[in-house]
Design an enzyme around this catalytic site. Structure first.
Site, PDB file in Angstrom:
ATOM      1  N   HIS A 161       0.795  -1.219  -0.018  1.00  0.00           N
ATOM      2  CA  HIS A 161      -0.050  -0.017  -0.067  1.00  0.00           C
ATOM      3  C   HIS A 161       0.901   1.294  -0.001  1.00  0.00           C
ATOM      4  O   HIS A 161       0.414   2.296  -0.721  1.00  0.00           O
ATOM      5  CB  HIS A 161      -0.791  -0.109   1.227  1.00  0.00           C
ATOM      6  CG  HIS A 161      -2.074  -1.160   1.206  1.00  0.00           C
ATOM      7  ND1 HIS A 161      -2.789  -0.980  -0.043  1.00  0.00           N
ATOM      8  CD2 HIS A 161      -2.215  -1.879   2.053  1.00  0.00           C
ATOM      9  CE1 HIS A 161      -3.613  -2.135   0.115  1.00  0.00           C
ATOM     10  NE2 HIS A 161      -3.245  -2.846   1.328  1.00  0.00           N
ATOM     11  N   HIS A 168       6.109  -0.032 -44.835  1.00  0.00           N
ATOM     12  CA  HIS A 168       5.065   0.674 -45.629  1.00  0.00           C
ATOM     13  C   HIS A 168       5.728   1.146 -47.028  1.00  0.00           C
ATOM     14  O   HIS A 168       5.574   2.355 -47.145  1.00  0.00           O
ATOM     15  CB  HIS A 168       4.172   1.579 -45.007  1.00  0.00           C
ATOM     16  CG  HIS A 168       2.773   1.653 -45.734  1.00  0.00           C
ATOM     17  ND1 HIS A 168       2.622   2.634 -46.366  1.00  0.00           N
ATOM     18  CD2 HIS A 168       1.641   1.003 -45.447  1.00  0.00           C
ATOM     19  CE1 HIS A 168       1.266   2.459 -46.878  1.00  0.00           C
ATOM     20  NE2 HIS A 168       0.512   1.687 -46.309  1.00  0.00           N
TER      21      HIS A 168
HETATM   22 ZN   LIG Z   1      -6.173  -5.991  -0.117  1.00  0.00          ZN
END
Ligand SMILES: [Zn+2]
Length: 440
Positions: free
Chosen positions: A266, A345
């Site tokens: 986190h 191309h």
């Molecule tokens: Zn979680």
């Protein structure tokens, strides 16, 4: 030019469910409410006086210990990442998450309960386009604990994640494009996992009263303890992806980019969200303070690049040589054999692809649009190309004169431009382009 815009979405109706809060072990009722455009996602504490709300934005991030906590003033909501991941990944841009406690029901430790709820409430389109953060340069964050998150340019939202436990046990890798269908199938059912050594002290202190083997997988040494067997052989990395989506939702804009994450948590997810938000603020400030040069003298390459976000090899106009009227101008582009499109191309017979000429016309026309609006804080989305004709091949060494004239603008939102490309005094291509013009 980007393709047609995606529109913001909210919920079809109010719906909710009741479950157990992880930390207190008490019952909590969570209800999702529809919300208007540009509202974003907000949490509402129904149990407190005046029912305060907290914006799910990175600037309101408070702590990242084990779970993500946001707050405003003295009001907090904990463990917001799973419900945020579900809302964001299922395509909900605007919603109120109402709760009568300081955290959502934990469910089975995955995002499944929230996905079921969103499905029940339904997802409906709104009238404003989505706001995006497009990664342009590589950005990265790194932590002392060995977490590394890199954001690379990509036209989709992708996550490639490597998870590794202590002593590199349970090393797992997953790479995917985040779409509602892929999230629902591959990510939402993946449950939280915790290491026994980490939760033992919390259990002893009675800090996770609602925690049990019904809402988390517990890893003890080599053993994996949970009420039901693993839902995927690589369930851990899938849950890491879930947490990344939930934490990055705090950016408040859809991300177009590829997140490459190694051992994320986190804290590092939040660091990346903060970095992206800061870059977005910088870009918005630059866009507002950047006036369009006035006068009829044309624009040099630097000035063109101040207006258009495109860069080599996608910048298809070198200079604007003149503004004939407010609604008419001519750009120029010299195509060299070094243009990347000539390589494929086609080898041995290089011709400039017609779509690149249409792109050049669209870029010149959008300069006119920006000039008319006197700001670059809006984006012209290319909606359609009609009456497209390619008359002659464009070859390496050719100088293309790109003429664009705005023929119609309906209100502030729609514009049409008639364009043609000229090489050696002959028209090589032409098209009628339509744009919609929207706030960034
Ligand atoms: Zn979680």
């Amino acid at each position: 030019m980007p393709s047609a815009p995606e529109f913001q979405q909210t919920l079809g109706k109010i719906d909710g469910f009741t479950g157990t809060a992880l930390h207190t072990g008490e019952n909590v009722t969570l209800k999702l409410h529809p919300a208007p455009v540009d509202h974003g996602i907000k949490f509402k504490r129904k149990d407190l006086q005046d029912e305060p709300t907290i914006d799910a934005k990175i600037e309101n991030l408070k702590t990242v210990e084990r779970a993500t906590t946001i707050g405003e003033g003295s009001v907090r909501v904990h463990t917001v990442e799973h419900v945020l991941a579900a809302l964001w990944a299922m395509g909900v841009d605007n919603a109120i998450v109402e709760m009568d406690a300081n955290e959502p029901p934990i469910g089975d430790g995955s995002a499944q309960a929230y996905v079921d709820l969103i499905r029940k409430a339904g997802v409906v389109a709104q009238e404003e386009p989505r706001k995006f953060f497009g990664a342009r340069d590589t950005m990265h964050v790194e932590s002392k604990t060995g977490a590394l998150l890199v954001l690379l340019p990509d036209d989709k939202f992708r996550i490639s994640c490597t998870q590794a436990g202590p002593n590199n046990k349970f090393t797992q890798f997953l790479s995917m494009e985040v779409t509602p269908a892929a999230f629902e199938r591959e990510i939402a059912p993946a449950r939280t996992f915790v290491y026994y050594e980490d939760v033992k002290p919390l259990m002893d202190k009675n800090l996770i009263k609602g925690g049990s083997l019904e809402n988390a997988i517990v890893v003890r040494g080599e053993a994996v303890l949970s009420k039901e067997p693993l839902r995927f052989p690589d369930e851990f990395v899938r849950h890491k992806v879930l947490d990344i989506i939930g934490d990055l939702a705090l950016v408040g804009r859809r991300i177009r980019g590829h997140v490459v994450a190694v051992k994320p948590g986190h804290a590092s997810n939040a660091d990346l969200a903060r970095l992206i938000a800061r870059e977005q603020t910088r870009r918005s400030a630059v866009a507002v303070s950047r006036p369009i040069p006035s006068g009829d003298g044309g624009l040099d390459t630097d000035q063109v690049m101040q207006i258009l976000p495109h860069r080599f090899p996608f910048l298809m106009v070198d200079r604007i040589i003149s503004f004939d009227t407010e609604t008419k101008c001519t750009g120029v582009k010299t195509v060299t054999i070094n243009e990347p499109f000539f390589q494929g191309h086609f080898p041995g017979h290089p011709v400039m692809p017609g779509v690149m000429q249409v792109e050049a016309m669209a870029q010149v026309a959008s300069i006119l649009l920006f000039k008319l609006a006197k700001t670059t804080s809006r984006i012209g989305y290319f909606m359609s190309a009609d009456e497209v004709k390619f008359r002659k091949p464009v070859l390496p060494g050719d100088t293309i004169f790109i003429h664009a004239e705005l023929t119609k603008s309906r209100g502030e939102r729609l514009a049409k431009a008639k364009c043609h490309c000229v090489v050696n005094d002959a028209i090589v291509s032409e098209a009628e382009l339509m744009f919609t013009f929207l706030d960034k």
